[in-house]
Design a protein around this motif. Structure first.
Motif, short mmCIF file in Angstrom:
data_model
loop_
_atom_site.label_atom_id
_atom_site.label_comp_id
_atom_site.label_asym_id
_atom_site.label_seq_id
_atom_site.Cartn_x
_atom_site.Cartn_y
_atom_site.Cartn_z
N THR A 138 17.17 50.87 6.66
CA THR A 138 15.73 51.02 6.49
C THR A 138 15.13 49.80 5.81
OG1 THR A 138 16.01 53.42 6.29
CG2 THR A 138 13.91 52.50 5.56
N THR A 139 15.84 49.26 4.83
CA THR A 139 15.34 48.07 4.13
C THR A 139 15.17 46.90 5.10
OG1 THR A 139 16.43 48.74 2.08
CG2 THR A 139 15.82 46.43 2.28
N ILE A 140 16.14 46.68 5.96
CA ILE A 140 16.05 45.58 6.92
C ILE A 140 14.91 45.78 7.91
CG2 ILE A 140 17.24 44.44 8.83
CD1 ILE A 140 19.84 44.79 7.36
N ILE A 141 14.85 46.97 8.50
CA ILE A 141 13.86 47.22 9.54
C ILE A 141 12.44 47.14 9.00
CG2 ILE A 141 12.97 48.97 11.13
CD1 ILE A 141 15.86 49.88 11.54
N MET A 142 12.20 47.78 7.85
CA MET A 142 10.85 47.77 7.30
C MET A 142 10.43 46.36 6.88
SD MET A 142 10.01 50.82 7.82
CE MET A 142 8.39 50.85 7.05
N GLY A 143 11.41 45.55 6.52
CA GLY A 143 11.10 44.16 6.18
C GLY A 143 10.62 43.38 7.39
N PHE A 144 11.24 43.62 8.55
CA PHE A 144 10.80 42.94 9.77
C PHE A 144 9.45 43.45 10.25
CE2 PHE A 144 15.39 41.83 10.55
CZ PHE A 144 15.20 40.47 10.59
N LEU A 145 9.19 44.75 10.07
CA LEU A 145 7.96 45.33 10.57
C LEU A 145 6.76 45.00 9.70
CD1 LEU A 145 9.11 48.90 11.68
CD2 LEU A 145 8.64 46.91 13.11
N ASN A 146 6.97 44.92 8.39
CA ASN A 146 5.86 44.70 7.49
C ASN A 146 5.63 43.21 7.27
OD1 ASN A 146 3.94 44.72 5.53
ND2 ASN A 146 5.03 46.02 4.11
N ASN A 147 4.72 42.63 8.05
CA ASN A 147 4.43 41.21 7.91
C ASN A 147 3.25 40.96 6.98
OD1 ASN A 147 2.33 42.14 9.47
ND2 ASN A 147 2.61 40.68 11.14
N LEU A 153 3.33 40.99 3.87
CA LEU A 153 3.76 40.28 2.68
C LEU A 153 4.41 38.94 2.99
CD1 LEU A 153 5.36 43.26 0.74
CD2 LEU A 153 3.00 42.48 0.73
N ARG A 154 4.29 38.49 4.20
CA ARG A 154 4.92 37.22 4.55
C ARG A 154 4.19 36.06 3.90
NH1 ARG A 154 3.07 36.84 10.89
NH2 ARG A 154 0.86 36.63 10.51
N LEU A 194 11.69 32.44 -0.63
CA LEU A 194 11.15 31.31 0.12
C LEU A 194 10.38 31.75 1.36
CD1 LEU A 194 14.17 28.82 -0.03
CD2 LEU A 194 11.92 28.49 -1.09
N TRP A 195 10.94 32.69 2.11
CA TRP A 195 10.37 33.06 3.41
C TRP A 195 9.65 34.40 3.41
CZ3 TRP A 195 14.58 31.50 7.57
CH2 TRP A 195 14.57 30.11 7.70
N GLY A 196 9.63 35.10 2.30
CA GLY A 196 8.91 36.36 2.27
C GLY A 196 9.70 37.51 2.86
N ASN A 197 8.96 38.54 3.28
CA ASN A 197 9.56 39.80 3.74
C ASN A 197 10.56 39.63 4.87
OD1 ASN A 197 8.71 41.81 2.09
ND2 ASN A 197 7.50 42.86 3.62
N ALA A 257 20.78 45.48 -0.76
CA ALA A 257 19.55 45.95 -0.12
C ALA A 257 18.57 46.52 -1.14
CB ALA A 257 19.89 47.00 0.94
N LEU A 258 19.07 47.30 -2.09
CA LEU A 258 18.19 47.87 -3.11
C LEU A 258 17.61 46.78 -4.00
CD1 LEU A 258 20.19 51.06 -4.14
CD2 LEU A 258 18.21 50.90 -2.64
N LEU A 259 18.41 45.77 -4.29
CA LEU A 259 17.89 44.64 -5.06
C LEU A 259 16.76 43.96 -4.31
CD1 LEU A 259 18.04 42.62 -7.42
CD2 LEU A 259 19.81 41.40 -6.13
N MET A 260 16.92 43.81 -3.00
CA MET A 260 15.88 43.18 -2.19
C MET A 260 14.58 43.98 -2.21
SD MET A 260 17.11 40.39 -0.89
CE MET A 260 16.07 40.09 0.52
#
Length: 425
Positions: free
Chosen positions: A166-175, A177-178, A242-245, A292-295
């Motif tokens: 979930t952490t990975i997928i939501m990071g790609f979907l939520n732009n 915060l980029r 450096l690169w955001g979400n 992942a939780l740290l991220m």
């Protein structure tokens, strides 16, 4: 000429991508399967399903449910003989992910990042515990299987799979915060960190650290490997900063792919003598889950930092007050949100043009908010997706609406507040 997909085709393509991700994550999970256990050590599809239900409109849930159940049957190599049993397990694996998504969407406070994170963590653990209790009790009652041998593996597989995927997928979907307008030097620095992440992680998990210990005639090989395993975590966090979400999710996916690959080959710092079968893989997945939780919390801090005004060092304005004349359809703004900057003035002051920027799935709800007022003096609070100047969908909460009369013309005074998207990214 640039073509655009119709709403139906867009939904169909989105659905197909979700199904593909679910299936591939299932194949990866099966590669980590321990034959001595009745469950996979980690089940990444649980995280994919949770992310899908968090993002999908309520009316599409039944479609995702049917698709995920069908893929579970395929992943379990279902035949005519074992179809009833596999169908039962395929269906029973879904309510927990649906419950987590439903509870998070219903109970989380809009705009409160930390509250959303805590709700996600707590609901994932609580629902997974209940799900594991029910399933393990059923297996114990109907098949006389040991309760502890099914409860703990099933619980850990779901919790870790949800946290990581979930952490990975939501990071790609939520732009939302980029990093905006990323400088070329930041891009180059990020590429350097990513390559370094690949090289160092591969070096550590391929057991090449042994050559260093042999060169210095030291026997503390396992200690050095464990210590070195912290380096990839530092590089993953650095790339997220450096690169955001999306950069953080990309780094986490890279780290996970390398760790999983070498874990399948029974290599890496967690495969040491004295551990029982399956324990090294369990440690590896805990390593990825902790990262992942740290991220997740790094992203919350990053988002809070992005809200600070660079000139004053104080919290940037997150609200905008508007007045809407229901007779003329004209909008008047007290002060503007950052997502409204650089949008043409006529779009901000005309009701119909403003509606054109609302997400198609939210437009009807929004129109009712500004149309079906009746004799109301207090209108309900709603959330909707709004297209900003960069064509991103930003979630905004419309609250505090009060209908008043001014010179016999009804006027709504309302408040817009950025609540972002789901904050697991």
């Amino acid at each position: 000429m640039k073509g655009t997909l119709s709403p139906f085709m867009h939904q169909a393509v989105s659905f197909a991508i979700w199904m593909l991700i679910y299936y591939l994550s299932g194949l990866i999970s099966l590669q980590l399967d321990d034959p001595s256990l009745d469950f996979s050590i980690v089940w990444f599809p649980a995280g994919v399903a949770t992310a899908a239900f968090l993002c999908a409109p309520w009316r599409q849930w039944w479609l995702f449910l049917a698709g995920f159940v069908a893929l579970n049957l395929v992943l379990n190599n279902t035949t005519t003989e074992n179809f009833p049993t596999n169908l039962m397990f395929a269906v029973l694996s879904m309510p927990s992910t649906m419950a987590i998504a439903w509870l998070v969407r219903r109970l989380s406070r809009e705009g409160d990042d930390l509250h959303q994170i805590v709700m996600w963590l707590v609901m994932t653990v609580l629902v997974s515990v209940v799900d594991a209790l029910v399933l393990s009790s059923g297996l114990w009652f109907f098949r006389n299987e040991s309760f502890t041998s099914t409860f703990w593996p099933g619980l850990i597989a779901d919790v870790t799979g949800i946290f990581f995927a979930t952490t990975i997928i939501m990071g790609f979907l939520n732009n939302h915060l980029r990093t905006e307008g990323m400088h070329r030097r930041i891009m180059i620095a990020g590429c350097f960190v990513w390559v370094l992440l690949i090289l160092i992680t591969t070096w550590i998990f391929s057991d090449s650290v042994k050559y260093v210990t042999d060169a210095f005639y030291t026997h503390r090989y396992d200690v050095l490997r464990f210590a070195a395993a912290c380096i990839p975590i530092v590089l993953t966090v650095a790339l997220a900063i450096l690169w955001g979400n999306r950069g953080g999710s990309f780094a986490l996916l890279t780290l996970g792919a390398i760790v999983i690959w070498f874990s399948i080959q029974k290599m890496g710092p967690f495969f040491i003598k004295g551990l029982r079968t399956g324990e090294p893989l369990l440690i590896a997945q805990c390593y990825l889950t902790a990262t992942a939780l740290l991220m997740v919390f790094i992203r919350v801090l990053t988002r809070s930092a992005q809200r600070l005004d660079n000139r004053t060092g104080v919290q940037s304005a997150r609200d905008a007050i508007y007045q809407l004349n229901l007779v003329t359809g004209q909008l008047y703004w007290d002060h503007s949100l950052d997502v409204l900057d650089d949008i043409a003035t006529d779009e901000l002051t005309d009701k119909e043009k403003m509606l054109a920027r609302i997400h198609p799935d939210d437009r009807e709800k929004f129109q009712r908010q500004w149309s079906d007022i009746g004799q109301a003096h207090k209108l309900p609070t709603i959330s909707f997706r709004f297209k900003d100047k960069n064509d991103r969908w930003v979630t905004i909460t419309d609250s505090g609406n009060v209908l008043i009369n001014h010179q016999s013309q009804p006027i709504i005074i309302g408040n817009w507040r950025i609540s972002g998207t789901t904050t697991f990214s």
